[in-house]
Structure formats: structure tokens, C-alpha cells
Scaffold this motif. Structure first.
Motif, mmCIF file in Angstrom:
data_model
loop_
_atom_site.group_PDB
_atom_site.id
_atom_site.type_symbol
_atom_site.label_atom_id
_atom_site.label_comp_id
_atom_site.label_asym_id
_atom_site.label_seq_id
_atom_site.Cartn_x
_atom_site.Cartn_y
_atom_site.Cartn_z
ATOM 1 N N LEU A 290 0.824 -1.206 0.000
ATOM 2 C CA LEU A 290 0.000 0.000 0.000
ATOM 3 C C LEU A 290 0.858 1.256 0.000
ATOM 4 O O LEU A 290 0.502 2.281 -0.582
ATOM 5 N N LYS A 291 2.051 1.179 0.608
ATOM 6 C CA LYS A 291 2.921 2.348 0.726
ATOM 7 C C LYS A 291 3.797 2.569 -0.507
ATOM 8 O O LYS A 291 4.474 3.589 -0.598
ATOM 9 N N ARG B 108 -5.004 6.335 -5.505
ATOM 10 C CA ARG B 108 -3.613 6.225 -5.055
ATOM 11 C C ARG B 108 -2.906 7.580 -5.014
ATOM 12 O O ARG B 108 -1.796 7.679 -4.487
ATOM 13 N N ARG B 109 -3.533 8.623 -5.548
ATOM 14 C CA ARG B 109 -2.972 9.970 -5.450
ATOM 15 C C ARG B 109 -3.205 10.578 -4.071
ATOM 16 O O ARG B 109 -2.598 11.584 -3.715
ATOM 17 N N PRO C 110 -3.511 10.957 0.182
ATOM 18 C CA PRO C 110 -2.691 10.578 1.333
ATOM 19 C C PRO C 110 -3.091 9.197 1.834
ATOM 20 O O PRO C 110 -4.237 8.753 1.660
ATOM 21 N N LEU C 111 -2.170 8.519 2.485
ATOM 22 C CA LEU C 111 -2.377 7.135 2.906
ATOM 23 C C LEU C 111 -3.624 6.993 3.787
ATOM 24 O O LEU C 111 -4.419 6.058 3.605
ATOM 25 N N ALA C 112 -3.815 7.894 4.729
ATOM 26 C CA ALA C 112 -4.971 7.788 5.625
ATOM 27 C C ALA C 112 -6.282 7.875 4.857
ATOM 28 O O ALA C 112 -7.247 7.132 5.146
ATOM 29 N N GLU C 113 -6.346 8.759 3.857
ATOM 30 C CA GLU C 113 -7.561 8.881 3.062
ATOM 31 C C GLU C 113 -7.754 7.655 2.174
ATOM 32 O O GLU C 113 -8.896 7.194 1.961
ATOM 33 N N GLN C 114 -6.663 7.104 1.640
ATOM 34 C CA GLN C 114 -6.769 5.856 0.877
ATOM 35 C C GLN C 114 -7.410 4.767 1.719
ATOM 36 O O GLN C 114 -8.315 4.054 1.273
ATOM 37 N N LYS C 115 -6.946 4.616 2.948
ATOM 38 C CA LYS C 115 -7.459 3.566 3.824
ATOM 39 C C LYS C 115 -8.939 3.791 4.140
ATOM 40 O O LYS C 115 -9.736 2.840 4.178
#
Length: 573
Positions: free
Chosen positions: A312-313, A328-329, A331-336
Motif C-alpha cells: 500500500l505504501k 492512489r494519489r 494521502p495514505l490515511a484517506e486511501q485507507k
């Protein structure tokens, strides 16, 4: 006078392949001065009870040419007992290079080796132009391991020919200029000359790199220049796009080796990819045929599958799809947050059906992550440990009654650091073992410093010790240490490294044979400019010593930077 360092009560595995024995190792002025029962006092004493004391490992296939400028400890290799590396493989190098072409060179390394351009531009104080100037820079840089380097064909061709290097054969004037530069590099200390014929090696414009444009007669001239000096190794990335292409490549390579008289190295792999691939044993038979004909040819092999790494990272196989690309553009927290939404998940699963079907075009780690085909979920593993026994995504999907994409989403949501492993070549452990056991292959080929978010080969040394020695008992500890140290040191002409022997450089690694192994990889944003990379450390290594100074203790840097520039045997000193 007291010793600088004394290692007491260790189990000595000296790198020769001889049986282990208990003893002490004494170090003075960067060299081993006594082995056995040492009575002298020392400024520092390390109690190695329960530990193996071995020569530092040598990795001959790395791409740390840029990284050496900003990474003082030499990670990730340093964490796995490596004390010496050779860089500039496959024709890719940062010298020679004109100032106006620096950014283009950096982008080429990004395209081929996934070394982030932003990291290179932020992390390199690029003051050199010629190859000797680059070596002088490496010599001056503070470093905790030893570095040797090839002069690379693609860099040399671009320097001599400019943009013509990407489309035209070399003229006689071009060849004279390149030949002179190769000789200059060997005399300055280059380990040799490297090139590539691999179809996976392309420019940022998806065209062949400069070395692939060169005619074989050009290779003959440049390797022949080393033959005239009686020094230097020719390393080349092979054409493994299919069985016929590989056979043609190897036949021509044999001619280069015989006519030049120089040692030749290429990567040996087992692959189901490509057009009518040859059996993995074909390369080993070729090595024996070359030896019988009087040529010195080595195969470079790794200790396990060569993989595309997804997470994921970093990359996921679906990143090229429209719905995924938008997600995937973020931020990681919003992706999750969005991955947990049932409506979004259904759209993402549906999007997977649009992926390109698999074909027989050979893909290296770079293309497998940036231009992936629809995954073969039976050959995509959810990494749980480092023992090479992970479940496949297909197995997990069947057990859970889910679509494979949902399985991957759930695992990634449960663990930000979940890694998925897709073997590209060397999928079968038995094939890897067969290559490792051949007397004319070298246990190297980590690609350390390259494919920094796509592959993870830097741990091959600790994998060798944990998997093939301890778990599978396919090699004795003595055999494995020799393959990782003396065999490689000898192949590259490092005459005073690779053995625990009086008078030799004190490059040492102290490890617990019952515990040594790679740690789980993680994705970290620790490159210059905040660029990301895969990081994999090790367990069970108590200390690493380079040129007599302790550089790592239990995986932690000591701040000592005793690394040296390794000069090839042709250096004029």
C-alpha cells in the motif's frame, strides 16, 4: 603496544571452506595480525562467545553509484554482513557525464533502476565529469563499507557520442575515444567495464539504453582494450527475452571472452518468461563449455526468487487502472478510509477486470510494478515471514470466499506494511539451489541500491545463511561463508579480502548462526528529498567490522566510517 581490537572466544569460519574452530582474532592498523589464542591486550575487546567470526561478505552486483553520495553506512547491504560492494553494473553509471547531461542521466537511472530522480538531485554533490574524477570523489566520501566500480557502457557511449549514442553505431573516432576512456578508467582503479543487452533496460522514453544500440564489434573493441592492459572484468546484463535470444547472446559472449582473455560475468536465472525460454540448466552447461574452451566466465546468481514487491505504501498491481489511479494519489490515511467503503471496494474490484492480460514478454522488476499485467494470484504471495513459505493470494481468497483484490485490500488495511511478493524469475527453490551449487556461479546479484521500491535483494547473504544453511541444510556454514566472501573476493581480484588470514584486511562479521536471518521489509521515506524505498534489516548479526573499525553493533551504526575505495588490479599506483 596494545592491539586496536581483539575478538575473543569466537567460532572462526575463515572463508576458505575449512572446518570451523574456536579462536581469537587480533586487529592492528586495519589488518588481521594474529589468529588463535591471543594473549596481547587491546584497546577494545569483543567477547564473541556463541558467535561465528567470518570474513565480511562481498556483493559484486550493486547499483549504489548514487547512494554512496548520501548514505554513509551503505544500507541496506551493510545490515546483512556486507563489507565490500561493486557498483556500476549493467552499463549504468554516473560517470563519465557532462554537466549538462546530469539530470538526464539521473532520469535514466530512475527509468531502469527505480532510483528516484529527486533523491539523486537532492543527495548528490555532482562535481565530477570523467570516470577518474568520479572514483576520486568516492575515495573522498565518508563511508562505512568499501566500494569498487565499473565504467559503464551506456554512460561512456553518451559521453563520447551525445544523443547519437541512442540511435547510431559508433564511428572509428567514437571507438577511439571510448577505448581510451576504458583504459584510463582501468588505470585509475576501475574494476572493469560493464554493459547490457537486456531488453528490460530502457530510457525514460521507453527506447533502448545506449549500450543496447552498440554493435558487438564495439563491445569487442572495448573489452579488448582491457585485454591489452591485462586487467579488468567484463560484466554484462544478458538478453533473456527468450530462448533463441539467450542462446545467440551467450554464443557471442563466449567469443568475447575467448578473444579478449578477460573474465566475463553475467546473470544466471531460471525463468518461465519470454519466448520459448531455455531450461535453467542451459546456462550452467554454457559455463562449463566456456571453461573447457579456455574462457573465464562466471554466472552471477542470487539465493532466492527475484521478485516484484507490492504494498500500500509503494506500488500495487492495480495502480495503472483509472479508479485506482485516482485513489492512489490521495494521502495514505484517506486511501485507507476509502478502501474500507463497500461501494468504493466494488468499483476497485470491477476495475481489475480491465487490466492487460498476461503475455510472454519478459518483464523485470521495474516494468512489473509500473506496467503490470493482470496478476497470477497463484504466483502472488502475501508475505508473513522471511522463510519462503507464504500463502498465495489465491489460497487466501479461496479460504475466505473473497475476490483476490478484496483479500489484498483487507490485508493492507490490517497492516500498513503488508507486502505482496510476485516472483518474476527463480520461482523454484530447486532451480536456485542448482545454480548456487555450480562451481562457476557466484552468490551475488543483490541489485542493492536499485529498484528501491520494487525489489528487495539486499538481504541475499542473511537469506543464504538462514534458509539454505539452517533451514534446508543444503550447504554447510563453511561452504556458505566461502561463497559469500572468498569466492567473490577472488573473482573480483580483491587479493587481501575475503579470508580471515594474517595480513588481510580486517573486514569481519560476527553473527549468531542460530538466529541470523533477514528482518521483514518495510517502506520508508528516508531518501534525500523524502523519496521512499524498501528497507530490510537483519537479525542475529552482533557486529560488522570494516578495515579494523566496528561500524555496526546489533544493527546500529557506530559512527565509524572506515570504508575505502577498492582499486582494480589494473590500477596504476
Amino acid at each position: 603496544m596494545s592491539l586496536d581490537l581483539l575478538i575473543r572466544n569466537g567460532t572462526i569460519v575463515d572463508g576458505s571452506g575449512a572446518a570451523r574452530y574456536p579462536g581469537d582474532v587480533a586487529v592492528q592498523d586495519g589488518r588481521i595480525v594474529e589468529i588463535g589464542r591471543v594473549r596481547s591486550a587491546a584497546e577494545r575487546t569483543i567477547d564473541a562467545d556463541g558467535l561465528v567470526v567470518a570474513p565480511g561478505f562481498v556483493d559484486g552486483h550493486t547499483h549504489m553509484d548514487a547512494q554512496v553520495a548520501w548514505d554513509r553506512i551503505g544500507s541496506c547491504s551493510c545490515w546483512h554482513g556486507v563489507t565490500s560492494v561493486i557498483m556500476g553494473n549493467c552499463g549504468f553509471a554516473l560517470a563519465p557525464c557532462r554537466p549538462e547531461e546530469r539530470e538526464w542521466f539521473a532520469r535514466c537511472l530512475t527509468a531502469v533502476e527505480d532510483i528516484p530522480t529527486e533523491a539523486m538531485l537532492a543527495g548528490i554533490d555532482w562535481t565530477w565529469e570523467t570516470f577518474p574524477e568520479y572514483l576520486a570523489t568516492v575515495d573522498r566520501l565518508p563511508k562505512a563499507i568499501n566500494y569498487g566500480a565499473y565504467i559503464g557502457h551506456s554512460a561512456l557511449r553518451m559521453y563520447a557520442m551525445g544523443k547519437r549514442a541512442l540511435s547510431e553505431p559508433a564511428t572509428e573516432e567514437d571507438l577511439a575515444r571510448m577505448t581510451a576512456a576504458v583504459k584510463e578508467a582501468i588505470r585509475a582503479g576501475a574494476m572493469g567495464f560493464s554493459s547490457s543487452r537486456s531488453t528490460t533496460h530502457v530510457t525514460p522514453d521507453d527506447t533502448p539504453v545506449a549500450s543496447r544500440i552498440a554493435e558487438w564489434s564495439e563491445v569487442d573493441r572495448l573489452v579488448g582494450a582491457m585485454g591489452e592492459l591485462g586487467a579488468g572484468i567484463f560484466q554484462v546484463g544478458p538478453d533473456i527475452s527468450g530462448g533463441p535470444a539467450q542462446r545467440a547472446f551467450l554464443a557471442r559472449l563466449k567469443r568475447v571472452a575467448l578473444e579478449s582473455g578477460r573474465p566475463v560475468m553475467f546473470g544466471t536465472i531460471s525463468s518461465r518468461q519470454g519466448v520459448d525460454p531455455n531450461p535453467w540448466t542451459y546456462q550452467l552447461e554454457f559455463l562449463d563449455e566456456c571453461a573447457a574452451a579456455g574462457a573465464r566466465v562466471w554466472g552471477q546468481t542470487t539465493t532466492r526468487s527475484i521478485n516484484a514487491i507490492f504494498s500500500l505504501k509503494s506500488y500495487l498491481p492495480f495502480d495503472v487502472l483509472p479508479a485506482w489511479r485516482e485513489l492512489r494519489r490521495l494521502p495514505l490515511a484517506e486511501q485507507k478510509h476509502r478502501l474500507a467503503d463497500p461501494v468504493t471496494r466494488r468499483a476497485l474490484v470491477a476495475d481489475e477486470a480491465r487490466m492487460k492480460p498476461r503475455d510472454n514478454v519478459f518483464q523485470g522488476g521495474g516494468a512489473a510494478t509500473t506496467d503490470p499485467r493482470k496478476p497470477d494470484y497463484d504466483n502472488l504471495y502475501a508475505m508473513k515471514d522471511v522463510e519462503w513459505n507464504d500463502p498465495t493470494v489465491a489460497q487466501l481468497a479461496a479460504a475466505r470466499g473473497q475476490h483476490p483484490v478484496e483479500v489484498m485490500i483487507d490485508l493492507a488495511l490490517a497492516n500498513d506494511n503488508q507486502v505482496f511478493v510476485q516472483p518474476l524469475v527463480n520461482e523454484h527453490p530447486d532451480h536456485v539451489l542448482g545454480m548456487l551449487r555450480h562451481p562457476r556461479t557466484l552468490a551475488t546479484f543483490s541489485d542493492s541500491g536499485a529498484h528501491v521500491c520494487q525489489e528487495m535483494g539486499s538481504s541475499l547473504q542473511t537469506h543464504m545463511l538462514s534458509y539454505w544453511v539452517r533451514a534446508k541444510e543444503a550447504f554447510t556454514l563453511e561452504q556458505a561463508v566461502r561463497k559469500l566472501s572468498f569466492d567473490n573476493a577472488a573473482a573480483w581480484g580483491l587479493a587481501d579480502r575475503g579470508l580471515l588470514k594474517v595480513g588481510y584486511r580486517a573486514d569481519l562479521v560476527l553473527f549468531d548462526p542460530a538466529r541470523v536471518r533477514p528482518a521483514m521489509p518495510t517502506v520508508e521515506a528516508d531518501l534525500p528529498g523524502g523519496a521512499r524505498r524498501l528497507v530490510q534489516k537483519a537479525e542475529g548479526i552482533a557486529a560488522t567490522i570494516v578495515n579494523g573499525a566496528v561500524t555496526l553493533e546489533n544493527g546500529k551504526p557506530t559512527g565509524r566510517l572506515p570504508g575505502a575505495l577498492l582499486h582494480g588490479p589494473g590500477a596504476a599506483r
